[in-house]
Design an enzyme around this catalytic site. Structure first.
Site, mmCIF file in Angstrom:
data_model
loop_
_atom_site.group_PDB
_atom_site.id
_atom_site.type_symbol
_atom_site.label_atom_id
_atom_site.label_comp_id
_atom_site.label_asym_id
_atom_site.label_seq_id
_atom_site.Cartn_x
_atom_site.Cartn_y
_atom_site.Cartn_z
ATOM 1 C CB CYS A 157 -0.937 -0.006 1.212
ATOM 2 S SG CYS A 157 -1.963 1.473 1.318
ATOM 3 C CB CYS B 203 -0.478 2.450 4.060
ATOM 4 S SG CYS B 203 -2.023 1.857 3.376
ATOM 5 C CG ASP B 204 3.338 1.013 4.271
ATOM 6 O OD1 ASP B 204 2.841 1.469 5.319
ATOM 7 O OD2 ASP B 204 3.216 -0.180 3.919
#
Ligand code: NAP
Length: 340
Positions: free
Chosen positions: A163, A166-167
């Site tokens: 992701c 997200c990261d």
């Protein structure tokens, strides 16, 4: 109670003692009838539980064998509102679970193995119980497809991610790889150029599957280098991943890249095997919504990644969980009115 599985992932421990791993009591064995049954315990399932219980419905969550969903395998979550300094994924899920139980939701750490949506009340079966509900919310989520490399498991959360949203911010000023040729891969590669020095997009064919406009954006981005007809054959490192080995499928040539991260973006698989022949699914197995969060069967609703292939965020999944619960409330209120 959290434990670590063989792959080093944090999981909730399960047992057969009549209590859930967090010490909360499972319901009386005889209690099998509920107003609402929620299948799945990621952000969407738990949020549905909070809203349904708060609205006064007798609500059961069957959490499956890995309660908490994908976030239980995540380290720090920086983009869930309300946590100025971020929060660890498993801690966030445990807090939402407790909030849900405080509202009165019964959470059972057991897996649904069959459903029957043709009869009323709706039926959801585990290996040992048959539960009945007036409404069901499907919140079983989706799992990212994997490359199937040993290094992928070894360095998951230590360089390997599924992701970018997200990261990505954890990888500032590093060289990165994105694998895939669809919209997700191209979108993620473009997004990651905000942080990375170079993004290597590795695709197994010589043309992208992604939409024209997204292709053009990526092809014109000077920070993205394309590796056509190429796959990743190995991921290496020490505490964190440091290198990826690429192989050109046409020439057989190998290339070693020193990179800080590798983002796998080769599609997702929704967890819907259980619902085949019960509700309408699309060609890739995602739940097809008729309107709002209603599925093709009256009284059955869906929330989160199990129908959403675009956003796939914890916060959007939670939002869908809230929406499904509100739709359930309307449905149950109207069906009660009809009976009176
Ligand atoms: P996808 O369209 O299924 O693309 C998956 C990509 O990964 C394909 O290029 C495929 O290669 C490759 N792939 C699959 N298995 C692989 C493997 N084992 N090793 C290496 N490569 C592999 O998945 P997606 O990109 O996640 O998109 C899913 C859906 O969401 C699509 O309908 C997409 O349009 C939509 N989406 C839309 C947006 C947007 O509009 N903003 C953003 C993201 C996703 P091949 O091409 O050779 O098959």
């Amino acid at each position: 109670m959290m434990a670590t599985d063989a792959a080093g992932a944090t999981v909730l421990e399960t047992n057969n003692t009549g209590t859930n791993p967090d010490g909360s009591k499972m319901p009386d064995k005889k209690k099998t009838q509920f107003d609402v049954i929620i299948i799945g315990a990621g952000p969407s399932g738990y949020t549905s539980g909070i809203y349904c219980s708060r609205a006064g419905y007798d609500t059961l969550i069957l959490s499956g064998i890995l309660p908490g969903g994908q976030l239980v395998n995540t380290t720090e979550v920086e983009n869930y509102p309300g946590f100025e300094n971020g929060i660890m994924g498993p801690d966030l899920m445990m807090d939402i679970r407790k909030q849900c139980q405080r509202m009165g939701t019964t959470v059972v750490d057991d897996e649904a193995v069959d459903v029957d949506f043709r009869r009323r009340p709706l039926k959801v079966l585990t290996a040992s119980e048959e539960y009945e509900g007036r409404a069901v919310i499907i919140a079983t989520g989706a799992n990212p497809r994997k490359l199937g490399l040993e290094g992928e498991e070894t360095f998951k959360g230590r360089g390997v991610s599924y992701c970018a949203t997200c990261d990505g911010p954890f990888f500032r000023n590093q060289e990165l790889i994105v694998v895939g040729g669809g919209d997700s891969a191209v979108e993620e590669a473009t997004f990651l150029t905000k942080f990375a020095t170079t993004v290597h997009l590795v695709h197994r064919r010589d043309e992208l599957r992604a939409s024209k406009i997204m292709q053009e954006r990526a092809l014109n981005n000077p920070k993205i280098t394309f590796h056509w007809n190429t796959t990743v054959t190995d991921i290496k490192g020490d505490q964190k991943m440091q290198q990826a080995i690429l192989k050109n499928l046409k020439t057989g040539e190998e290339l070693t890249l020193d990179v800080g991260g590798l983002f796998v973006a080769i599609g997702h698989e929704p967890n819907t095997t259980l619902f085949k022949n019960q509700i309408d699914l699309d060609e890739e197995g995602y739940v097809m919504l008729q309107s709002k969060t209603h599925t093709s069967v009256e009284g059955v609703f869906a929330a989160g990644d199990v129908h959403d292939r675009s956003y796939r965020q914890a916060v959007t999944a939670a939002g869908y969980g809230c929406m499904a619960a509100i739709d359930v409330d309307k449905y149950l209120t109207e069906s009660t009115d009809k009976q009176e």
